[in-house]
Design a protein around this motif. Structure first.
Motif, PDB file in Angstrom:
ATOM      1  N   MET A   1      33.282 -21.059   5.629  1.00 45.77           N
ATOM      2  CA  MET A   1      31.875 -20.719   5.819  1.00 45.77           C
ATOM      3  C   MET A   1      31.467 -20.881   7.284  1.00 45.77           C
ATOM      4  O   MET A   1      30.721 -20.054   7.819  1.00 45.77           O
ATOM      5  N   ASP A   2      31.960 -21.916   7.950  1.00 45.23           N
ATOM      6  CA  ASP A   2      31.654 -22.108   9.367  1.00 45.23           C
ATOM      7  C   ASP A   2      32.168 -20.928  10.187  1.00 45.23           C
ATOM      8  O   ASP A   2      31.484 -20.432  11.089  1.00 45.23           O
ATOM      9  N   ALA A   3      33.368 -20.473   9.878  1.00 45.75           N
ATOM     10  CA  ALA A   3      33.935 -19.328  10.585  1.00 45.75           C
ATOM     11  C   ALA A   3      33.097 -18.073  10.321  1.00 45.75           C
ATOM     12  O   ALA A   3      32.838 -17.281  11.227  1.00 45.75           O
ATOM     13  N   GLY A   4      32.658 -17.897   9.084  1.00 40.86           N
ATOM     14  CA  GLY A   4      31.818 -16.757   8.738  1.00 40.86           C
ATOM     15  C   GLY A   4      30.471 -16.812   9.442  1.00 40.86           C
ATOM     16  O   GLY A   4      29.975 -15.786   9.933  1.00 40.86           O
ATOM     17  N   ARG A   5      29.869 -17.983   9.526  1.00 39.87           N
ATOM     18  CA  ARG A   5      28.599 -18.145  10.230  1.00 39.87           C
ATOM     19  C   ARG A   5      28.765 -17.823  11.714  1.00 39.87           C
ATOM     20  O   ARG A   5      27.922 -17.147  12.313  1.00 39.87           O
ATOM     21  N   SER A   6      29.834 -18.323  12.312  1.00 41.23           N
ATOM     22  CA  SER A   6      30.089 -18.051  13.731  1.00 41.23           C
ATOM     23  C   SER A   6      30.263 -16.552  13.974  1.00 41.23           C
ATOM     24  O   SER A   6      29.764 -16.003  14.960  1.00 41.23           O
TER      25      SER A   6
ATOM     26  N   ALA B   1      27.888 -14.086  16.270  1.00 41.23           N
ATOM     27  CA  ALA B   1      28.450 -13.235  17.323  1.00 41.23           C
ATOM     28  C   ALA B   1      28.096 -11.768  17.094  1.00 41.23           C
ATOM     29  O   ALA B   1      27.794 -11.037  18.046  1.00 41.23           O
ATOM     30  N   ALA B   2      28.095 -11.333  15.845  1.00 40.36           N
ATOM     31  CA  ALA B   2      27.738  -9.948  15.522  1.00 40.36           C
ATOM     32  C   ALA B   2      26.277  -9.678  15.878  1.00 40.36           C
ATOM     33  O   ALA B   2      25.950  -8.614  16.424  1.00 40.36           O
ATOM     34  N   ALA B   3      25.400 -10.617  15.582  1.00 40.47           N
ATOM     35  CA  ALA B   3      23.979 -10.455  15.908  1.00 40.47           C
ATOM     36  C   ALA B   3      23.777 -10.402  17.421  1.00 40.47           C
ATOM     37  O   ALA B   3      23.000  -9.580  17.922  1.00 40.47           O
ATOM     38  N   GLU B   4      24.495 -11.240  18.162  1.00 41.32           N
ATOM     39  CA  GLU B   4      24.406 -11.231  19.622  1.00 41.32           C
ATOM     40  C   GLU B   4      24.923  -9.909  20.179  1.00 41.32           C
ATOM     41  O   GLU B   4      24.333  -9.329  21.101  1.00 41.32           O
ATOM     42  N   ARG B   5      26.020  -9.415  19.613  1.00 45.62           N
ATOM     43  CA  ARG B   5      26.584  -8.137  20.045  1.00 45.62           C
ATOM     44  C   ARG B   5      25.606  -7.002  19.798  1.00 45.62           C
ATOM     45  O   ARG B   5      25.379  -6.152  20.658  1.00 45.62           O
TER      46      ARG B   5
END
Length: 101
Positions: A22-27, A31-35
């Protein structure tokens, strides 16, 4: 390796594995939102640059003059350039001058 059959210990181990995923998915989602935000910012900047470049041309500058000082022409993004469609069959006006049998 020792194994345990304690349900609480197994559940705790499984929860730790799920939490790591879940932590990896949140990260990744962050990153997708920032991109996506960066892409939108870039698209807005490109549109503004294109408008200002067009205004400079209208004001009398040439593309060559602007390029000489480091101001390149705006980039044409894929899918934004219009293309003309070719006719596949002649129109009535095309055949008006040909004699008929």
């Amino acid at each position: 390796m020792t194994t345990t059959t304690d349900p609480d210990a197994i559940e705790s181990g499984l929860r730790a594995l799920v939490d790591a995923r879940m932590d990896a998915g949140r990260s990744l989602a962050t990153a997708a939102a920032e991109r996506d935000a960066a892409r939108e910012t870039l698209a807005n900047a490109d549109a503004k640059y294109a408008a200002e470049h067009a205004a400079a041309l209208t004001a009398g500058w040439t593309a060559a003059e602007l390029k000489k000082v480091g101001l390149d022409e705006p980039e044409v993004r894929a899918g934004t350039k219009r293309t003309r469609r070719r006719r596949t069959s002649p129109t009535p006006a095309d055949s008006a001058g040909t004699p008929s049998e």
